[in-house]
Every structure is written in C-alpha cells, then in structure tokens.
Write a protein that holds these residues in place. Structure first.
Motif, PDB file in Angstrom:
ATOM      1  N   PRO A   1       0.826  -1.213   0.000  1.00  0.00           N
ATOM      2  CA  PRO A   1       0.000   0.000   0.000  1.00  0.00           C
ATOM      3  C   PRO A   1       0.861   1.265   0.000  1.00  0.00           C
ATOM      4  O   PRO A   1       1.924   1.315   0.621  1.00  0.00           O
TER       5      PRO A   1
ATOM      6  N   LYS B   1      -3.774  -0.189  -3.269  1.00  0.00           N
ATOM      7  CA  LYS B   1      -4.280   0.359  -2.022  1.00  0.00           C
ATOM      8  C   LYS B   1      -3.429   1.532  -1.547  1.00  0.00           C
ATOM      9  O   LYS B   1      -2.235   1.600  -1.851  1.00  0.00           O
TER      10      LYS B   1
ATOM     11  N   HIS C   1      -7.861   2.857   1.231  1.00  0.00           N
ATOM     12  CA  HIS C   1      -8.703   2.999   0.050  1.00  0.00           C
ATOM     13  C   HIS C   1      -8.169   2.053  -1.031  1.00  0.00           C
ATOM     14  O   HIS C   1      -6.971   1.771  -1.096  1.00  0.00           O
ATOM     15  N   GLU C   2      -9.065   1.582  -1.891  1.00  0.00           N
ATOM     16  CA  GLU C   2      -8.667   0.604  -2.905  1.00  0.00           C
ATOM     17  C   GLU C   2      -9.141   1.061  -4.285  1.00  0.00           C
ATOM     18  O   GLU C   2     -10.304   1.459  -4.454  1.00  0.00           O
TER      19      GLU C   2
ATOM     20  N   ARG D   1      -5.401  -4.558  -8.059  1.00  0.00           N
ATOM     21  CA  ARG D   1      -5.947  -3.664  -7.043  1.00  0.00           C
ATOM     22  C   ARG D   1      -4.791  -2.943  -6.362  1.00  0.00           C
ATOM     23  O   ARG D   1      -3.817  -3.570  -5.961  1.00  0.00           O
TER      24      ARG D   1
END
Length: 527
Positions: free
Chosen positions: A211, A313, A302-303, A311
């Motif tokens: 992330p 993040k 948040h993604e 995906r």
C-alpha cells in the motif's frame, strides 16, 4: 532545407552515430522529391558515417530508408519528415546508427522477444503533435527486432493511399495490411497490444505492490504536481495513469503558461513526466482505473481496481483524472468517428485539404479551429448553438475576415450523415425558425467543451449532476482521506496552471491528513 540552427543541432547529434548508415533514396522528378534529395544530402554532409544511395525501386516517391550499412536494420519514411516529425528523423538516424534508446531495459527486451513478422505502416501529418510518439515507438521496434518493419507515411503527400485506405484521422496504423490502431499510442501500448501476455504480467506486478501512503489517479498537470509535492514530503507515492500527460498531450500551442511564452502540449507533458521521475515516485502508466472502494473507516486503506484486474491500495488518494472532449451525442457521430468526425483540427486538418468541413462550437477552441482549417480546406462552416459566438473578440474579427468561412448561429446539429464508409454531411435545425437544413461536406470537427472522466466514481464519492467531483478549498471530497484536483473537479476554470495549483493543494492536504492520523490507525492501515 535546414537552417543554420538546425544544421548545428543535427551535426552535434550525429556525433553519436556508432555504425555507418545509408539513406536509401527513392526520388522522382517532382518538387517534393527534389526537396527530399536536398535534405538527405545536407544530412550526409554532416557526418562521415552517413551516405546517400539510390533505391533500386520503391512504390512510394518521394521516400527513403535509413539502413545500417550491410544489414537489414532500418526504418522508412515516405515523405519529408520535418515539422513535428523532425525529432522522429533524428532519433531514427541515431538508433539505426547504433545509439542506444532511453526506453526501459525491460521494455526493450520485451520488444526483442516478440515472436512473429510485423509490417507496420503509419499515416501521419506534419502538424500532428500526437503522431511522433507512434512513429518513434514503431521505428524503435523495427531497430530492435529484425522481424519488425515500419514505414511512416505523410498522408498529405500520398492522398491516393489515404483515400483508398479510408484514412480520415492521424496517426492511423496498419499492421500487415490490416487496420491496427488510431490515435496516440506509446511504446508500451503497442507492445501490449501485440504481446498477448503483457496485460497479465503488468497486473501481477502491480498486485504485488505494498500500500502507498498516497496514490494519485491521473497523470496530467494536477496529478504530476501532486506527485512532486507528496514525494518531496518523503511519503511513499504512486501514480496510476491511463496516459501520463493527460489531455495536455492533445494541446497544440500553449501561450498562457506563466513564465513560458510558448510551448506545446507533448513537450510540456514530457517535462512533467521527467520532473516527477526526479523523485521516488512509482509511475504505473497505461493503467485505467475502473472502480473506487473507499476505506471502511477513517485511517483505513482505500482501494482502486484497475481494468486489468489489479488492485492498488493507499492511505490517501488524490483523484486527478481530468476531462475529455465532449461529444455532440447525435445519430451518426459514433458511427463516423475517425471517418470524417474528428476532435483534433491540428492533427487531422491536413487530411481534408481542399475539402469542405464544419466546426461545431463557437468558443475559443471552435473559432481557433475554424481559423486554422480555413488555411487548408476549401470551405469551413462554423455552427454555434447559441445566438452569438462566445470566443474572444480578436478571434471573432479574424474569423469574420476569412472569405471561405460561413458562420451559423442559433443552429443545433441533429445528425451526422454518411454513405456507410465516411461522412457526407450533417443536418441541423434553425432554433429561430424551427426549419431543418442539410449541409454537404467531408469532415466535422467537434469543439464543444469537456466532460470529466469520473464515470467510474459514481456511488463512491460526491459528484455534481455534471459529473464533476465535489471538493472544498482544500481539495477534500466527500470521503475522508480522498482528495481531488484539476479538470475533473468543481474548480471553476479548466486551465493548466490552475490544475497544477489544485494538485499542489490536494497534495499538501493529503500530507496534513496523514500526519494527523492516530498512531494506531497508521499501524492498522499498513497491516
């Protein structure tokens, strides 16, 4: 052909040629062939590693091949690559001559490993700012892989080919004689399109990323400014961009960028990207965001879901997805897109030389387009929905002085007409009388403003009825930890300098948000 400045610049570049090259010329008796012959001889005179030799035969005249002596390595130009394509010519001379490309080594290796025989042909115009990227990418591929061939063709000089192959927008690329693509494409895009496993590889690579502190979605002026500001704060920053540079790449002349009297969109975009790369920013280019999943609680992750399934993040997001040209949304527009319906007069205007065209829109963009096209085409009809033009007075005076321009106000375009293959005209309604009219023409240039690229954000954050992201003075959206900037937002004026300032504001707000998160939430977010 070359003035003193260009001559000195080119001579300095040609010092970097490592292997002898030949300029294999296919010339006729026409004026353009004589111009090309003069250009090639001037180039050869600047380096003892460059020579001019006649071609045995070539179906296109004037044309030439840049070939590494004693090999089949080379690229072809049909026409005289000056204007926006002069850089393409210089790079081709250097790369065929053995000077290494600055492209990423991973991408270079991917091109070398492509399996198959690829014969590319690209139709360009000298006034097209998007064409050089495509020409240069395919030229590099031809130099790197012996099974790839590329010919760049000036559509204005080979009108018979343009007509027979139904080319009505540039750049247009054919692969092995079949349509391959239209519009701006970067090297990564082209390779991904012919390398079936490229998308899956990219998705797997992105999915492995940890992330980010801040993830920026969009690589235009707002996104670039935001990335520079967050990276300078020392926080881990990533950018997801469908194309780095955004709509600036489609902008021809920029004369209101403060402290720079004049520049062009692609040049500014390149400078933006280089500035971002001066910092430790993870750029994930050519990636389209399709869904936003906000954090379940403040301080959470948040993604962003990408089109390839990956995906990404982040603790904080900055949305700077920009805008695109607004469409007329009338019958026939989609059917004849790039078959007479166009959105870039600078790019596609030369293809309509001597023909009749219409410009839709009476603002600055529409009037500027009509003025430019009037110097190329036979006749321009400018159609404005309002009762008067909205362009600056100086532009309206210039437009009114042109003898081959007709202005229609209070006119609503109702249909694009065609013969099944290309545009043949349009229909409009006189808003005063209610009467319907038809105009016969070959091209329609749409210049009616912008629409924000925010469809993927519906139900995730607050949007206006027009689709703009609602923000406050700090760039904050309706969701904590999500900020936005640029043309996709409610900022009242869509300008490059304003987008840059808004991106900087959003970045500083995101940093302020992060440092105020409780320590336990930071730990949870990173887990």
């Amino acid at each position: 052909m070359l003035d003193a400045t260009l001559t000195q610049q080119l001579k300095a570049y040609l010092v970097n040629i490592r292997e002898p090259i030949e300029l294999v010329a296919s010339l006729g008796d026409d004026a353009k062939s004589r111009e090309l012959g003069e250009l090639l001889n001037e180039i050869a005179a600047l380096s003892d590693k460059v020579s001019v030799v006649p071609a045995a035969d070539d179906k296109r005249r004037p044309s030439f091949m840049i070939r590494r002596t004693g090999t089949d390595i080379g690229v072809r130009f049909a026409g005289i690559p000056m204007g926006h394509e002069f850089t393409s010519l210089v790079l081709a001379l250097l790369q065929v001559g053995g000077h290494p490309s600055k492209a990423a080594q991973e991408l270079i290796q991917q091109v070398k490993e492509l399996d198959g025989d690829f014969e590319f042909e690209t139709y360009f115009s000298l006034s097209c700012q998007n064409c050089p990227d495509v020409v240069q990418a395919l030229n590099l591929m031809a130099v790197l892989n012996p099974r790839i061939r590329h010919t760049a063709i000036d559509g204005a000089l080979f009108q018979d080919e343009v007509t027979s192959r139904k080319v009505m927008a540039v750049p247009t690329v054919f692969l092995n004689g079949e349509p391959f693509g239209q519009g701006r494409m970067e090297l990564e895009q082209i390779v991904a399109k012919i390398d079936s496993g490229a998308e899956a590889k990219a998705a797997a690579k992105i999915a492995q990323k940890d992330p980010f502190d801040v993830l920026i979605v969009g690589g235009g002026p707002a996104g670039a400014a935001a990335a520079i500001y967050t990276a300078r704060k020392g926080i881990r920053t990533g950018i997801v961009a469908e194309r780095f540079g955004g709509q600036v790449l489609d902008t021809m002349g920029i004369e209101n960028f403060i402290s720079v009297s004049h520049t062009e969109g692609p040049k500014l975009a390149a400078h933006l990207e280089q500035h971002v790369k001066d910092y430790d920013v993870d750029i994930m280019n050519l990636q389209r965001a399709e869904k936003l999943i906000p954090a379940r609680s403040e301080g959470g992750l948040h993604e962003v879901v990408l089109a390839n399934g990956a995906r990404v993040k982040a603790k904080a997001l900055i949305l700077s997805t920009g805008a695109r040209w607004r469409q007329m949304n009338v019958p026939g527009e989609d059917e004849y897109r790039n078959k007479g319906v166009a959105y870039c007069p600078h790019c596609d205007g030369p293809l309509f030389k001597g023909k009749r065209v219409a410009v839709i829109g009476g603002g600055n963009s529409g009037v500027e387009a009509a003025i430019d096209l009037a110097g190329i085409v036979a006749h321009v009809t400018l159609i404005e929905y309002d009762s008067q033009l909205r362009a600056d007075a100086v532009l309206q005076r210039k437009l009114a002085s042109l003898p081959n321009v007709k202005i229609l106000t209070s006119a609503m375009t109702t249909r694009v007409n065609g013969d099944g293959e290309k545009v043949s005209g349009l229909s409009y309604k006189d808003r005063n009388s209610g009467t319907e009219h038809d105009i016969e023409l070959e091209g329609i240039f749409v210049q009616i403003g912008l629409v924000p690229n925010t469809e993927w954000l519906k139900d995730a954050i607050g949007l206006t009825p027009r689709g703009e992201i609602e923000i406050d003075a700090r760039g904050e959206t309706s969701q904590p930890g999500i900020f936005a900037a640029g043309d996709a937002t409610t900022v009242p004026y869509k300008q490059i300098v304003i987008a840059m300032g808004a991106g900087s504001t959003a970045a500083l707000s995101a940093f302020d948000y992060l440092i105020r998160l409780p320590a336990e939430e930071l730990v949870e977010a990173a887990a």
